[in-house]
Each structure stands twice: as C-alpha cells, then as structure tokens.
Design a protein around this motif. Structure first.
Motif, PDB file in Angstrom:
ATOM      1  N   GLN A 257       0.834  -1.212   0.000  1.00 16.97           N
ATOM      2  CA  GLN A 257       0.000   0.000   0.000  1.00 16.97           C
ATOM      3  C   GLN A 257       0.862   1.254   0.000  1.00 16.97           C
ATOM      4  O   GLN A 257       0.556   2.241  -0.678  1.00 16.97           O
ATOM      5  N   CYS A 258       1.949   1.205   0.745  1.00 16.27           N
ATOM      6  CA  CYS A 258       2.849   2.364   0.807  1.00 16.27           C
ATOM      7  C   CYS A 258       3.464   2.608  -0.574  1.00 16.27           C
ATOM      8  O   CYS A 258       3.498   3.746  -1.059  1.00 16.27           O
ATOM      9  N   ALA A 259       3.923   1.544  -1.226  1.00 13.82           N
ATOM     10  CA  ALA A 259       4.522   1.667  -2.561  1.00 13.82           C
ATOM     11  C   ALA A 259       3.483   2.139  -3.578  1.00 13.82           C
ATOM     12  O   ALA A 259       3.789   2.920  -4.484  1.00 13.82           O
ATOM     13  N   HIS A 260       2.263   1.677  -3.423  1.00 15.44           N
ATOM     14  CA  HIS A 260       1.197   2.077  -4.330  1.00 15.44           C
ATOM     15  C   HIS A 260       0.869   3.563  -4.164  1.00 15.44           C
ATOM     16  O   HIS A 260       0.677   4.277  -5.158  1.00 15.44           O
ATOM     17  N   CYS A 261       0.812   4.028  -2.933  1.00 16.12           N
ATOM     18  CA  CYS A 261       0.590   5.463  -2.681  1.00 16.12           C
ATOM     19  C   CYS A 261       1.691   6.280  -3.348  1.00 16.12           C
ATOM     20  O   CYS A 261       1.417   7.312  -3.966  1.00 16.12           O
ATOM     21  N   ALA A 262       2.929   5.816  -3.239  1.00 17.87           N
ATOM     22  CA  ALA A 262       4.062   6.523  -3.842  1.00 17.87           C
ATOM     23  C   ALA A 262       3.907   6.579  -5.363  1.00 17.87           C
ATOM     24  O   ALA A 262       4.107   7.627  -5.987  1.00 17.87           O
TER      25      ALA A 262
ATOM     26  N   VAL B 295      11.752   7.104  10.386  1.00 18.61           N
ATOM     27  CA  VAL B 295      11.314   7.297  11.773  1.00 18.61           C
ATOM     28  C   VAL B 295      11.635   8.726  12.225  1.00 18.61           C
ATOM     29  O   VAL B 295      10.840   9.365  12.922  1.00 18.61           O
ATOM     30  N   ALA B 296      12.764   9.240  11.772  1.00 17.43           N
ATOM     31  CA  ALA B 296      13.118  10.631  12.085  1.00 17.43           C
ATOM     32  C   ALA B 296      12.040  11.580  11.560  1.00 17.43           C
ATOM     33  O   ALA B 296      11.711  12.572  12.203  1.00 17.43           O
ATOM     34  N   ALA B 297      11.474  11.229  10.394  1.00 20.28           N
ATOM     35  CA  ALA B 297      10.423  12.071   9.819  1.00 20.28           C
ATOM     36  C   ALA B 297       9.220  12.147  10.753  1.00 20.28           C
ATOM     37  O   ALA B 297       8.580  13.195  10.886  1.00 20.28           O
ATOM     38  N   LYS B 298       8.906  11.051  11.385  1.00 22.96           N
ATOM     39  CA  LYS B 298       7.797  11.053  12.348  1.00 22.96           C
ATOM     40  C   LYS B 298       8.141  11.955  13.536  1.00 22.96           C
ATOM     41  O   LYS B 298       7.326  12.790  13.943  1.00 22.96           O
ATOM     42  N   ARG B 299       9.353  11.822  14.048  1.00 20.52           N
ATOM     43  CA  ARG B 299       9.783  12.645  15.190  1.00 20.52           C
ATOM     44  C   ARG B 299       9.787  14.130  14.800  1.00 20.52           C
ATOM     45  O   ARG B 299       9.499  14.994  15.613  1.00 20.52           O
ATOM     46  N   TYR B 300      10.109  14.401  13.541  1.00 19.68           N
ATOM     47  CA  TYR B 300      10.105  15.780  13.031  1.00 19.68           C
ATOM     48  C   TYR B 300       8.673  16.325  12.987  1.00 19.68           C
ATOM     49  O   TYR B 300       8.393  17.424  13.458  1.00 19.68           O
ATOM     50  N   LEU B 301       7.775  15.551  12.417  1.00 14.01           N
ATOM     51  CA  LEU B 301       6.391  16.014  12.257  1.00 14.01           C
ATOM     52  C   LEU B 301       5.705  16.207  13.599  1.00 14.01           C
ATOM     53  O   LEU B 301       4.920  17.142  13.773  1.00 14.01           O
ATOM     54  N   VAL B 302       5.997  15.333  14.541  1.00 19.04           N
ATOM     55  CA  VAL B 302       5.416  15.493  15.874  1.00 19.04           C
ATOM     56  C   VAL B 302       5.885  16.815  16.493  1.00 19.04           C
ATOM     57  O   VAL B 302       5.127  17.515  17.169  1.00 19.04           O
ATOM     58  N   ALA B 303       7.128  17.164  16.215  1.00 18.29           N
ATOM     59  CA  ALA B 303       7.687  18.394  16.784  1.00 18.29           C
ATOM     60  C   ALA B 303       7.167  19.650  16.089  1.00 18.29           C
ATOM     61  O   ALA B 303       7.074  20.708  16.702  1.00 18.29           O
ATOM     62  N   THR B 304       6.826  19.537  14.808  1.00 19.56           N
ATOM     63  CA  THR B 304       6.529  20.752  14.045  1.00 19.56           C
ATOM     64  C   THR B 304       5.052  20.929  13.683  1.00 19.56           C
ATOM     65  O   THR B 304       4.646  22.015  13.305  1.00 19.56           O
ATOM     66  N   GLN B 305       4.267  19.863  13.753  1.00 24.64           N
ATOM     67  CA  GLN B 305       2.844  19.980  13.386  1.00 24.64           C
ATOM     68  C   GLN B 305       1.975  19.440  14.512  1.00 24.64           C
ATOM     69  O   GLN B 305       1.935  18.227  14.723  1.00 24.64           O
ATOM     70  N   THR B 306       1.284  20.323  15.181  1.00 24.82           N
ATOM     71  CA  THR B 306       0.488  19.895  16.338  1.00 24.82           C
ATOM     72  C   THR B 306      -0.598  18.894  15.948  1.00 24.82           C
ATOM     73  O   THR B 306      -0.888  17.979  16.704  1.00 24.82           O
ATOM     74  N   ALA B 307      -1.168  19.055  14.744  1.00 23.53           N
ATOM     75  CA  ALA B 307      -2.265  18.165  14.339  1.00 23.53           C
ATOM     76  C   ALA B 307      -1.752  16.763  13.983  1.00 23.53           C
ATOM     77  O   ALA B 307      -2.508  15.798  14.000  1.00 23.53           O
TER      78      ALA B 307
ATOM     79  N   TYR C  16      17.299  14.599   2.044  1.00 23.21           N
ATOM     80  CA  TYR C  16      16.074  13.878   1.682  1.00 23.21           C
ATOM     81  C   TYR C  16      14.844  14.424   2.392  1.00 23.21           C
ATOM     82  O   TYR C  16      13.811  13.747   2.467  1.00 23.21           O
ATOM     83  N   PHE C  17      14.946  15.645   2.894  1.00 23.29           N
ATOM     84  CA  PHE C  17      13.880  16.234   3.704  1.00 23.29           C
ATOM     85  C   PHE C  17      12.493  16.110   3.057  1.00 23.29           C
ATOM     86  O   PHE C  17      11.577  15.518   3.627  1.00 23.29           O
ATOM     87  N   ARG C  18      12.354  16.623   1.830  1.00 22.26           N
ATOM     88  CA  ARG C  18      11.030  16.613   1.171  1.00 22.26           C
ATOM     89  C   ARG C  18      10.540  15.191   0.912  1.00 22.26           C
ATOM     90  O   ARG C  18       9.375  14.873   1.147  1.00 22.26           O
ATOM     91  N   ASP C  19      11.437  14.360   0.413  1.00 18.43           N
ATOM     92  CA  ASP C  19      11.065  12.964   0.127  1.00 18.43           C
ATOM     93  C   ASP C  19      10.631  12.237   1.397  1.00 18.43           C
ATOM     94  O   ASP C  19       9.699  11.433   1.384  1.00 18.43           O
ATOM     95  N   LEU C  20      11.312  12.507   2.494  1.00 17.27           N
ATOM     96  CA  LEU C  20      10.985  11.820   3.745  1.00 17.27           C
ATOM     97  C   LEU C  20       9.601  12.204   4.245  1.00 17.27           C
ATOM     98  O   LEU C  20       8.875  11.369   4.784  1.00 17.27           O
TER      99      LEU C  20
ATOM    100  N   ARG D  11       7.125  13.054   2.305  1.00 17.98           N
ATOM    101  CA  ARG D  11       6.182  12.359   1.411  1.00 17.98           C
ATOM    102  C   ARG D  11       6.076  10.883   1.821  1.00 17.98           C
ATOM    103  O   ARG D  11       4.985  10.337   1.949  1.00 17.98           O
ATOM    104  N   LEU D  12       7.230  10.268   2.020  1.00 21.47           N
ATOM    105  CA  LEU D  12       7.256   8.854   2.425  1.00 21.47           C
ATOM    106  C   LEU D  12       6.451   8.642   3.705  1.00 21.47           C
ATOM    107  O   LEU D  12       5.691   7.686   3.837  1.00 21.47           O
ATOM    108  N   ARG D  13       6.594   9.564   4.635  1.00 22.74           N
ATOM    109  CA  ARG D  13       5.884   9.450   5.904  1.00 22.74           C
ATOM    110  C   ARG D  13       4.362   9.494   5.704  1.00 22.74           C
ATOM    111  O   ARG D  13       3.615   8.746   6.321  1.00 22.74           O
ATOM    112  N   ALA D  14       3.912  10.357   4.813  1.00 19.75           N
ATOM    113  CA  ALA D  14       2.476  10.476   4.554  1.00 19.75           C
ATOM    114  C   ALA D  14       1.942   9.173   3.949  1.00 19.75           C
ATOM    115  O   ALA D  14       0.863   8.694   4.310  1.00 19.75           O
ATOM    116  N   TRP D  15       2.724   8.556   3.048  1.00 17.86           N
ATOM    117  CA  TRP D  15       2.288   7.286   2.444  1.00 17.86           C
ATOM    118  C   TRP D  15       2.291   6.178   3.489  1.00 17.86           C
ATOM    119  O   TRP D  15       1.409   5.323   3.504  1.00 17.86           O
TER     120      TRP D  15
END
Ligand code: FE
Length: 178
Positions: A32-37, A97-109, A142-146, A148-152
C-alpha cells in the motif's frame, strides 16, 4: 539469489505477520505504501524506498512484542548496503522514523492523527525532535522525500484496500540498486 528474489523471499517469510498494532499485514502495508508513492508520481527509487521502508521488521533483530524491531529504521542499513542499494534509498529508509519525530515536533495536528501503535513507539524512538534536530533534519538531503514517504506510510494501513502485488515493483527495486 538476486536482490529481487531476496526481497520476495523476505516478504514470503515474514510478510504475513501483522504490521504491529495495525489491521494490515507487513506485506499489505509495504504494498500500500509503494502504491501510494506510485500514485503520487514518485520516481522509481522513491517507490522502492516506500516498499522497503519497514524491511527492518522482516529482517528481525531487537524484537519487542507488539512493537516490532526496535531501531528497525537503522538495523536494516547494513543489509541494504550489502545488496547494493543506493545511498538515497538507504537515506530514505533509515530516515523514515526521524520524519515522524520531526512532524510530531513541528505539526500539532500530526500527533493526533497517528495510530495508537505509532504513538506508543514514538517514545521508544526518541519522542519529538528538539529544535536543533529539527533544523538538522530540514537541512538534510532527503527532507522533502521523507515527508512524502511518511504520509504514504501513515496512509498504508487500510485493511480493505487491494493494491498491485510485489511483482509490480521489480523495476523500481532495480532502479534503487546503485
Ligand atoms: Fe511503515
């Protein structure tokens, strides 16, 4: 055995296990992740990263019940390198996983949208990034790609979804071999 055969065999061995705390299997989650990509128009190397981002769970290692392999983002790096995967693919897989830690820190929602299992693992993964970590992550190649990957990754947990199989990704995997 070719790298593609090895990937297929890894999913054959462990792909039917539940994706920790979610209602999909490891294989369903990866597909599913690859398909989203693919649907998002990602290039083949990024599609391959989406497919393989959780390969650390299939390789085993420091396993914890219900959570999976601790450090699964990093424990697979040697395996990927030994098979000749590109620096970018390895950077994407090891950074998801770093992308998740980043998003938790920067996006409250963002934290509110995480699944229960994902919130539980967050603490073990280091919790939200500090301001210094956020700045370093944004400056990474790889900031932008990461992001995107996290959203998928988050979207790839739907038990009712049917998507193309592993055989669909042979050329993406080949494109990610350096
Ligand atoms: Fe995942």
């Amino acid at each position: 055995m070719s790298v593609i055969e090895e990937v297929v065999s890894l999913f054959e061995q462990g792909g039917s296990q539940a994706y920790f705390g979610e209602r999909v299997t490891q294989l369903q989650h990866a597909l599913q992740c690859a398909h989203c990509a693919t649907q998002a128009g990602a290039d083949p190397e990024l599609v391959a990263a989406a497919l393989l981002h959780d390969v650390g769970h299939l390789l085993g290692g420091n396993l914890q019940a219900d959570i999976g392999v601790i450090d699964h983002d990093r424990s697979c790096v040697e395996w990927l390198r030994a098979r000749g995967f590109s620096t970018r693919l390895i950077g994407l897989v090891s950074g998801h996983v770093a992308a998740k830690r980043y998003l938790v820190a920067t996006q409250t929602a963002y934290r509110d949208r995480l699944s229960e299992a994902s919130i539980r693992t967050l603490a073990l993964q280091g919790g939200a990034m500090s301001a210094e970590e956020v700045a370093a992550f944004e400056a990474g190649p790889y900031f932008r790609d990461l992001l995107r990957l996290r959203a998928w990754d988050e979207a790839a947990k739907d038990p009712s979804r049917t998507v193309p199989g592993l055989d669909h990704y042979a050329s993406a995997i080949r494109a990610a071999l350096s």
